[in-house]
Design a protein around this motif. Structure first.
Motif, PDB file in Angstrom:
ATOM      1  N   ALA A   1      13.266  12.732   9.534  1.00 22.98           N
ATOM      2  CA  ALA A   1      12.333  12.440   8.437  1.00 22.98           C
ATOM      3  C   ALA A   1      11.192  11.560   8.918  1.00 22.98           C
ATOM      4  CB  ALA A   1      13.086  11.766   7.295  1.00 22.98           C
TER       5      ALA A   1
ATOM      6  N   ALA B   1      13.863  11.335   1.881  1.00 21.57           N
ATOM      7  CA  ALA B   1      14.230  11.890   3.190  1.00 21.57           C
ATOM      8  C   ALA B   1      14.600  10.767   4.159  1.00 21.57           C
ATOM      9  CB  ALA B   1      13.084  12.725   3.755  1.00 21.57           C
ATOM     10  N   LEU B   2      13.820   9.677   4.131  1.00 20.33           N
ATOM     11  CA  LEU B   2      14.120   8.542   5.012  1.00 20.33           C
ATOM     12  C   LEU B   2      15.441   7.886   4.623  1.00 20.33           C
ATOM     13  CD1 LEU B   2      10.539   6.980   5.200  1.00 20.33           C
ATOM     14  CD2 LEU B   2      11.822   7.926   7.122  1.00 20.33           C
ATOM     15  N   ARG B   3      15.857   8.095   3.382  1.00 23.75           N
ATOM     16  CA  ARG B   3      17.140   7.562   2.927  1.00 23.75           C
ATOM     17  C   ARG B   3      18.204   8.656   2.896  1.00 23.75           C
ATOM     18  NH1 ARG B   3      17.230   2.545   1.335  1.00 23.75           N
ATOM     19  NH2 ARG B   3      15.301   1.421   0.882  1.00 23.75           N
TER      20      ARG B   3
ATOM     21  N   ALA C   1      -2.832  -1.452   6.074  1.00 24.70           N
ATOM     22  CA  ALA C   1      -2.853  -0.789   4.765  1.00 24.70           C
ATOM     23  C   ALA C   1      -1.658  -1.217   3.911  1.00 24.70           C
ATOM     24  CB  ALA C   1      -2.854   0.733   4.942  1.00 24.70           C
ATOM     25  N   ARG C   2      -0.836  -2.088   4.462  1.00 24.95           N
ATOM     26  CA  ARG C   2       0.349  -2.618   3.769  1.00 24.95           C
ATOM     27  C   ARG C   2       1.359  -1.532   3.407  1.00 24.95           C
ATOM     28  NH1 ARG C   2      -0.671  -7.841   1.279  1.00 24.95           N
ATOM     29  NH2 ARG C   2      -2.807  -8.486   1.581  1.00 24.95           N
ATOM     30  N   THR C   3       1.342  -0.438   4.150  1.00 26.14           N
ATOM     31  CA  THR C   3       2.330   0.607   3.900  1.00 26.14           C
ATOM     32  C   THR C   3       3.556   0.415   4.789  1.00 26.14           C
ATOM     33  OG1 THR C   3       1.228   2.030   5.519  1.00 26.14           O
ATOM     34  CG2 THR C   3       0.609   2.321   3.226  1.00 26.14           C
TER      35      THR C   3
ATOM     36  N   THR D   1       9.218  11.802   0.771  1.00 29.48           N
ATOM     37  CA  THR D   1       9.280  11.175   2.094  1.00 29.48           C
ATOM     38  C   THR D   1      10.341  10.083   2.107  1.00 29.48           C
ATOM     39  OG1 THR D   1       6.915  11.579   2.363  1.00 29.48           O
ATOM     40  CG2 THR D   1       7.910   9.967   3.851  1.00 29.48           C
ATOM     41  N   PHE D   2      10.343   9.274   1.056  1.00 30.97           N
ATOM     42  CA  PHE D   2      11.267   8.137   1.037  1.00 30.97           C
ATOM     43  C   PHE D   2      12.713   8.561   0.798  1.00 30.97           C
ATOM     44  CE2 PHE D   2       9.254   4.046   1.756  1.00 30.97           C
ATOM     45  CZ  PHE D   2       7.983   4.499   2.034  1.00 30.97           C
TER      46      PHE D   2
ATOM     47  N   LEU E   1       7.064  -1.017   3.209  1.00 33.17           N
ATOM     48  CA  LEU E   1       7.909  -0.075   2.478  1.00 33.17           C
ATOM     49  C   LEU E   1       8.563   0.910   3.439  1.00 33.17           C
ATOM     50  CD1 LEU E   1       5.932   0.513  -0.828  1.00 33.17           C
ATOM     51  CD2 LEU E   1       8.194  -0.524  -0.563  1.00 33.17           C
TER      52      LEU E   1
ATOM     53  N   GLN F   1      10.706   3.858  -5.918  1.00 34.31           N
ATOM     54  CA  GLN F   1      11.363   3.999  -4.616  1.00 34.31           C
ATOM     55  C   GLN F   1      12.423   2.919  -4.403  1.00 34.31           C
ATOM     56  OE1 GLN F   1      11.043   1.941  -1.706  1.00 34.31           O
ATOM     57  NE2 GLN F   1       9.876   0.468  -2.926  1.00 34.31           N
TER      58      GLN F   1
ATOM     59  N   ARG G   1      -3.077   9.645   0.269  1.00 38.44           N
ATOM     60  CA  ARG G   1      -3.409  11.068   0.191  1.00 38.44           C
ATOM     61  C   ARG G   1      -2.274  11.903  -0.380  1.00 38.44           C
ATOM     62  NH1 ARG G   1      -6.462  10.291   5.224  1.00 38.44           N
ATOM     63  NH2 ARG G   1      -4.694  10.964   6.463  1.00 38.44           N
ATOM     64  N   LEU G   2      -1.088  11.306  -0.456  1.00 38.15           N
ATOM     65  CA  LEU G   2       0.048  12.048  -1.002  1.00 38.15           C
ATOM     66  C   LEU G   2       0.073  11.936  -2.518  1.00 38.15           C
ATOM     67  CD1 LEU G   2       2.942  10.968   1.410  1.00 38.15           C
ATOM     68  CD2 LEU G   2       1.272  12.795   1.689  1.00 38.15           C
TER      69      LEU G   2
ATOM     70  N   ARG H   1       2.995  14.386   9.991  1.00 36.09           N
ATOM     71  CA  ARG H   1       2.161  14.746   8.852  1.00 36.09           C
ATOM     72  C   ARG H   1       0.940  13.826   8.764  1.00 36.09           C
ATOM     73  NH1 ARG H   1       5.132  13.608   3.856  1.00 36.09           N
ATOM     74  NH2 ARG H   1       4.262  11.574   4.389  1.00 36.09           N
TER      75      ARG H   1
ATOM     76  N   GLY I   1       0.850  -1.174   0.000  1.00 37.84           N
ATOM     77  CA  GLY I   1       0.000   0.000   0.000  1.00 37.84           C
ATOM     78  C   GLY I   1       0.891   1.231   0.000  1.00 37.84           C
ATOM     79  N   LEU I   2       0.330   2.332  -0.463  1.00 38.91           N
ATOM     80  CA  LEU I   2       1.065   3.594  -0.450  1.00 38.91           C
ATOM     81  C   LEU I   2       0.233   4.595   0.349  1.00 38.91           C
ATOM     82  CD1 LEU I   2       1.836   3.641  -4.267  1.00 38.91           C
ATOM     83  CD2 LEU I   2       3.468   3.084  -2.476  1.00 38.91           C
ATOM     84  N   TYR I   3       0.846   5.716   0.732  1.00 33.90           N
ATOM     85  CA  TYR I   3       0.083   6.743   1.438  1.00 33.90           C
ATOM     86  C   TYR I   3      -0.795   7.452   0.420  1.00 33.90           C
ATOM     87  CZ  TYR I   3       3.528   5.442   4.846  1.00 33.90           C
ATOM     88  OH  TYR I   3       4.311   4.698   5.687  1.00 33.90           O
TER      89      TYR I   3
ATOM     90  N   THR J   1      13.221   1.092   4.506  1.00 34.51           N
ATOM     91  CA  THR J   1      14.207   2.178   4.507  1.00 34.51           C
ATOM     92  C   THR J   1      15.135   1.977   5.708  1.00 34.51           C
ATOM     93  OG1 THR J   1      12.827   3.635   5.850  1.00 34.51           O
ATOM     94  CG2 THR J   1      12.497   3.739   3.474  1.00 34.51           C
ATOM     95  N   PRO J   2      16.243   2.725   5.742  1.00 37.18           N
ATOM     96  CA  PRO J   2      17.208   2.485   6.833  1.00 37.18           C
ATOM     97  C   PRO J   2      16.725   2.979   8.188  1.00 37.18           C
ATOM     98  CG  PRO J   2      18.218   3.644   4.975  1.00 37.18           C
ATOM     99  CD  PRO J   2      16.750   3.699   4.779  1.00 37.18           C
ATOM    100  N   VAL J   3      15.645   2.418   8.675  1.00 35.48           N
ATOM    101  CA  VAL J   3      15.154   2.771  10.015  1.00 35.48           C
ATOM    102  C   VAL J   3      14.918   1.480  10.783  1.00 35.48           C
ATOM    103  CG1 VAL J   3      14.027   4.895   9.272  1.00 35.48           C
ATOM    104  CG2 VAL J   3      12.735   2.784   9.268  1.00 35.48           C
TER     105      VAL J   3
END
Lengths: 301, 263
Positions: B3, A106-108, B101-103, A103-104, B106, A146, A94-95, B10, A90-92, B110-112
């Motif tokens: 981030a 930034a996370l990287r 939501a299967r988010t 966002t991704f 992903l 991504q 609303r974006l 948000r 799934g993706l966000y 990421t590197p977290v």
């Protein structure tokens, strides 16, 4: 990392969900710089294997090492160097695509930010549309983007081309080729055989949680069964061919003999040459044939 | 701001705008009704006298003073419910919502670390409830006085802090259940049921002697509506509410950093 150090090493990797089987005693290595196909039908354990690589699930026993790192403890270091496309995600919603990818990146820590626009153009993805308004195929593109944007050392792709139209699939294959050229390793799970044939160097076939084959695509094909049909001027008995060592099965159909052959065709051609030949039809064994045969036998083809 | 934290914050934007406006609007409405309530103070208090002791125990006897009026709505009824609904919803969404939501796959590719995601989500939850608290506080102090609904800033701040702490405690419980199970609706259902049971336990505990020993099990007992706006903070109460949140967070961390994620 040296070229001789495997990028992925599975050692007795076993995963059970309670009492239900995930994968059992998997042993395989993926070498640096290769495109490794991971084949099996839904439910065979493809995603289970992949999810242990990224530490979304933990092995019941055995272990998996990725890029020389232990996924369960060195997760951020590993994920920094991996691009991942889940089988379903799934993706966000609303974006917009651009906000999502921002966002991704930034996370990287900014990695890949400069490649987003270019990749979006290549995949024909409009970054300004809200994700909830994107088609299924376009959402998949966001997932691909991504994974590729930060040029990772390892791409882990779980059924990456589902929902993509043929043109975008071609672009995706080009992206795989580019990744290979810059020395990245690709682990690609799929049940689309032509795709695997197109991009993979080696494949593993998984059935009901167990590996049944790990081999070069070329070697697999050389060892595999192929179908050959000779059209003669008149009837020729199939028995003349059936006795040959390389012939698995032969059948007369009017003036033709249809046979299934394993390995080189030499014997068969020499036998056929004793009769007046009108035409020869031979079909390359597709990976699909190999796959289906392996599945029927449940053992090395 | 990291981030991850920016992302987690948000996620609450719509909730914040929606409920923030809702809070301002309801406070305006309630303030506007206050003069007529005050005029009929005698009737109101007579009405309160006839209510069961349990309810009077909850809100205090006096409904006509500004303090009593606010205890009855912002801190004891609509406002309280609003804060709990927002906190429980946000807490349940934090991990379980993303997982369903299967988010989450992903995000975690990421590197977290999972612990970092959990921490960012918890901080964002605290931030959300704090900002809503500030909005409620400001709304009462700004729209109240024109309608003679006047309370001191210090007691109002103390009471709002208790409301925010109570909401965060329930939000943390929802977050922990969601992080443990991966199911958002389970987290909402269980936490809501717990909140309702605690409410009833606290209400009955004041009058039914047999239940009195169990009353400390209710977070509402430590929230102490009747004492809100009447003085400063009871540090014991603050510690119980904050401690509940911390305990829920520790439980969430212990499980979420180890368990298999749903695909």
């Amino acid at each position: 990392m040296g070229a001789d150090v495997p990028v992925i090493v599975a050692e007795h990797l076993t995963k059970f969900y309670g009492s239900s089987r995930g994968v059992v005693d998997l042993e395989f290595e993926v070498h640096a710089g290769e495109v490794f196909g991971y084949l099996g039908p839904n439910g065979a354990g493809k995603s289970t294997t992949i999810r242990t690589m990224l530490d979304f699930i933990r092995p019941t026993s055995g272990k998996i090492t990725v890029l020389g790192l232990d996924p369960t403890t060195e997760t951020p270091e590993l994920h920094r160097r991996v691009g991942y496309v889940p089988g379903e995600f799934g993706l966000y919603e609303r974006l917009t695509g651009r906000e999502y990818l921002k966002t991704f990146t930034a996370l990287r820590a900014g990695a890949g930010a400069d490649r987003v626009e270019d990749l979006a153009r290549r995949l024909a993805l409009d970054l300004d549309v809200r994700i909830k308004d994107l088609s299924h195929g376009n959402k998949r593109k966001v997932g691909l983007l991504q994974a590729f944007m930060h040029e990772p050392d390892l791409l882990v792709l779980d059924e990456p081309t589902q929902g993509l139209d043929p043109l975008v699939q071609q672009e995706f294959y080009a992206m795989i080729d580019e990744a290979r050229e810059r020395g990245a390793t690709v682990f690609l799970s799929s049940h689309v055989m032509p795709e695997v044939e197109r991009v993979c160097d080696r494949v593993a076939i998984i059935r009901e949680g167990r590996l049944i084959t790990v081999d070069d695509v070329g070697d697999l094909k050389a060892k595999a069964l192929r179908t050959v049909e000779f059209h003669f001027e008149g009837p020729v008995p199939a028995s003349a061919f059936a006795s040959l060592a390389s012939v698995v099965d032969a059948e007369q159909r009017g003036d033709s003999v249809l046979m299934t052959v394993r390995g080189p065709l030499d014997e068969v051609v020499k036998e056929a040459a004793r009769h007046p030949v009108v035409n020869i039809e031979t079909r390359e064994p597709s990976l699909e044939d190999i796959f289906l045969e392996a599945y029927r036998n449940g053992a090395e083809p | 701001m990291s981030a991850l934290l920016a992302k987690a914050w948000r996620d609450h934007r719509r909730t914040l705008i929606g409920f923030g406006l809702g809070l301002v609007f309801t406070q305006l409405l309630y303030a506007a009704f206050y003069p007529s309530i005050k005029e009929s103070a005698a009737d109101m208090n007579a009405f309160m006298e006839r209510l069961p002791e349990a309810l009077r125990e909850l809100y205090g006897n006096d409904f006509a003073s500004p303090e009593g009026y606010l205890r009855g709505q912002l801190f004891g009824e609509l406002g309280l419910i609003l804060f709990l609904v927002v906190a429980i919803g946000a807490g349940a969404r934090a991990i379980a919502g993303e997982e369903e939501a299967r988010t989450l796959d992903l995000l975690l590719s990421t590197p977290v670390r999972r612990a970092e995601v959990l921490r960012a989500k918890a901080i964002a939850l605290v931030g959300l409830m704090t900002v809503l608290g500030v909005i409620a506080f400001a709304a009462v102090l700004v729209v109240g006085p024109p309608f003679d609904l006047t309370v001191g800033a210090a007691p109002m701040a103390a009471a709002t802090l208790m409301l925010v702490l109570l909401a965060i405690a329930f939000g943390s419980i929802a977050l922990a259940i969601g992080a443990w199970t991966g199911h958002r609706s389970t987290a909402i259902a269980i936490t809501t049921a717990v909140a309702v049971l605690m409410y009833i336990l606290n209400a009955l505990g004041g009058t039914v002697d047999a239940l009195e020993p169990l009353r400390p099990l209710s977070l509402l007992r430590w929230y102490m509506v009747p004492l809100l706006l009447s003085g400063g903070l009871e540090w014991e109460n603050v510690l119980v509410l904050a401690g509940t949140s911390i305990a829920a967070y520790v439980v969430a961390h212990a499980r979420f950093t180890r368990r298999d994620l749903a695909s």
